[in-house]
Design an enzyme around this catalytic site. Structure first.
Site, PDB file in Angstrom:
ATOM      1  N   HIS A 110       0.801  -1.233   0.000  1.00 44.91           N
ATOM      2  CA  HIS A 110       0.000   0.000   0.000  1.00 44.91           C
ATOM      3  C   HIS A 110       0.832   1.282   0.000  1.00 44.91           C
ATOM      4  CE1 HIS A 110      -3.458  -2.444   0.173  1.00 44.91           C
ATOM      5  NE2 HIS A 110      -3.608  -2.557   1.474  1.00 44.91           N
ATOM      6  N   HIS A 170      -9.532   2.188   0.515  1.00 48.26           N
ATOM      7  CA  HIS A 170      -9.486   1.036   1.425  1.00 48.26           C
ATOM      8  C   HIS A 170     -10.573   1.081   2.498  1.00 48.26           C
ATOM      9  CE1 HIS A 170      -7.824  -2.469   3.239  1.00 48.26           C
ATOM     10  NE2 HIS A 170      -6.623  -2.361   2.701  1.00 48.26           N
ATOM     11  N   GLU A 230     -11.381  -3.602  -2.857  1.00 52.65           N
ATOM     12  CA  GLU A 230     -10.461  -2.576  -3.345  1.00 52.65           C
ATOM     13  C   GLU A 230     -10.274  -2.763  -4.850  1.00 52.65           C
ATOM     14  OE1 GLU A 230      -6.953  -3.163  -0.547  1.00 52.65           O
ATOM     15  OE2 GLU A 230      -8.506  -4.483   0.217  1.00 52.65           O
TER      16      GLU A 230
HETATM   17  C1  GLA Z   1      -5.149  -5.415   1.856  1.00 60.35           C
HETATM   18  C2  GLA Z   1      -4.208  -6.546   1.911  1.00 60.35           C
HETATM   19  C3  GLA Z   1      -4.384  -7.305   3.184  1.00 60.35           C
HETATM   20  C4  GLA Z   1      -4.214  -6.384   4.368  1.00 60.35           C
HETATM   21  C5  GLA Z   1      -5.146  -5.230   4.240  1.00 60.35           C
HETATM   22  C6  GLA Z   1      -4.928  -4.197   5.303  1.00 60.35           C
HETATM   23  O1  GLA Z   1      -6.402  -5.815   1.588  1.00 60.35           O
HETATM   24  O2  GLA Z   1      -4.312  -7.405   0.810  1.00 60.35           O
HETATM   25  O3  GLA Z   1      -3.468  -8.360   3.254  1.00 60.35           O
HETATM   26  O4  GLA Z   1      -2.894  -5.934   4.418  1.00 60.35           O
HETATM   27  O5  GLA Z   1      -5.007  -4.603   3.008  1.00 60.35           O
HETATM   28  O6  GLA Z   1      -4.831  -4.735   6.579  1.00 60.35           O
END
Ligand code: GLA
Length: 378
Positions: A130, A204, A342
């Site tokens: 991210h 997110h 997402e």
């Molecule tokens: C995304 C990732 C997950 C986790 C979340 C946040 O969806 O794929 O593995 O890291 O973000 O916690």
């Protein structure tokens, strides 16, 4: 006489000094009482004619609340979040956040672009996640409220400097949230760069359509418009395969309850993800706006559709949530008490030659649209 003058002078001096010290104390008091603007003072909110309402803060461009009706017309906030800015700073970094420059993982934080190797910070075991520790979720966006013929808007802009978090190019990013009278939250992303770079923006938000604090999301039914997904290794990096979902717990081409097959630990992918934490390859041929997923919460009748111009969607079933949060309305956010959808390009695309490209060049404009559309079972 001399004595009298000395006494008067001393008295004047003392009065003056005590005045000065009053001034200093006053200044101190003012400093001590200057309060940081609260979450609500910093937030902007937009609403539509049906009373759907959302709030956004400059930190991370985060959606901090989103109120939508159920089948009886009762409104509830259906996203996770906190009551104070401090909690946003110290709590889960991703609740409601705008994610960049790269949504999801890049293997070992490394990629090569035009012959040059780049090393990003690794913030998720051996991988980069991210956009890095600061990413776009921990920076302050310029935000302003306006309206268009589609509805009220919040426009957010951010200039990410060349080299920020290890990524090349000065990147100018704009994200616009629009709330339409059709109960759509429309998110428009645009960006330009002055050096070739990579980009994969997403939002997110964590949803629980029941609006009930701390309930799990296993009873929600989900359809994902994808015949294939991208299986991962034990560090959640795609293997490169586009695997058919048919016959696996990942098949949501027809609606299933999230909880129905989530604990099938004999499935290696479920094991690696600790549930669902996978990118789906959406059934589409081009970058047109298409239906990616539809979620229904049977008790309240709330329905959420996700439409996107992106080729993929990460379905994450809240497997890292642990009940240790101090969230809104006293919530602790236990295991699987919210899910994320997402919209995105596939994880680790810069290192996967067969995945759609995430490269952005000077002169090009990155453009993506995602819509979260709210409705009720009729
Ligand atoms: C995304 C990732 C997950 C986790 C979340 C946040 O969806 O794929 O593995 O890291 O973000 O916690």
């Amino acid at each position: 006489m001399k004595n009298a003058i000395a006494i008067i002078l001393t008295a004047l001096l003392l009065v003056n000094c005590s005045k000065k010290s009053e001034v200093v104390t006053e200044q101190k008091d003012t400093l001590n009482t200057v309060k940081q603007p609260s979450l609500n003072e910093q937030a902007l909110d937009i609403t539509n004619k049906n009373g759907v309402k959302m709030k956004v803060i400059p930190l991370g461009g985060k959606i901090v609340s989103l109120e939508v009706p159920d089948k009886t017309g009762a409104m509830a906030d259906i996203v996770t979040g906190y009551d104070t800015l401090d909690q946003y700073i110290n709590g889960d970094p991703y609740f409601g956040a705008t994610i960049g420059r790269y949504g999801n993982r890049i293997a070992k934080g490394k990629f090569t672009l035009e012959g040059k190797e780049y090393q990003l910070a690794t913030n998720n075991g051996i991988n980069a996640l991210h956009g890095g520790p600061k990413g776009f979720h921990n920076v302050y966006w310029d935000i302003k409220k306006d309206s268009t013929k589609e509805g009220e808007t919040i426009t957010m802009t951010y200039l990410s400097k060349d080299g920020e978090e290890g990524y090349p190019g000065n990147l100018s990013v704009k994200v616009v949230y629009t709330l339409s009278d059709q109960n759509e939250l429309i998110i428009d992303y645009t960006a330009t760069t002055d050096k070739t770079t990579i980009l994969n923006l997403t939002n997110h938000s964590y949803f629980n359509l029941s609006g009930v604090v701390d309930s799990d999301i296993l009873n929600h039914e989900i359809m994902i418009n994808a015949d294939r997904f991208t299986p991962v290794d034990s560090t959640l990096i795609p293997t490169g395969e586009l695997k058919k979902v048919a016959g696996t717990p990942f098949d949501f081409t027809k609606p299933h309850k999230i909880g129905e097959r989530i604990n099938k630990e004999d499935d290696q992918q479920i094991k690696f993800g600790k549930g669902y934490d996978h990118n789906y390859v959406l059934n589409k041929k081009d970058n047109s706006l298409t239906l990616a997923a539809k979620v229904t919460e049977p008790t309240t009748g709330r329905v959420m559709e996700v439409w996107t111009t992106e080729p993929g969607i990460q379905f994450y079933s809240g497997n890292f949530m642990n009940g240790k949060s101090k969230g809104k309305k006293g919530s602790t956010y236990p295991f699987r008490s919210a899910f994320c959808l997402e919209t995105q390009h596939f994880p680790d695309s810069p290192n996967q030659k067969d995945f759609p490209s995430t490269v952005l060049k000077p002169g090009e404009t990155y453009t993506q649209r995602t819509i979260y559309k709210f409705d009720v079972i009729k």
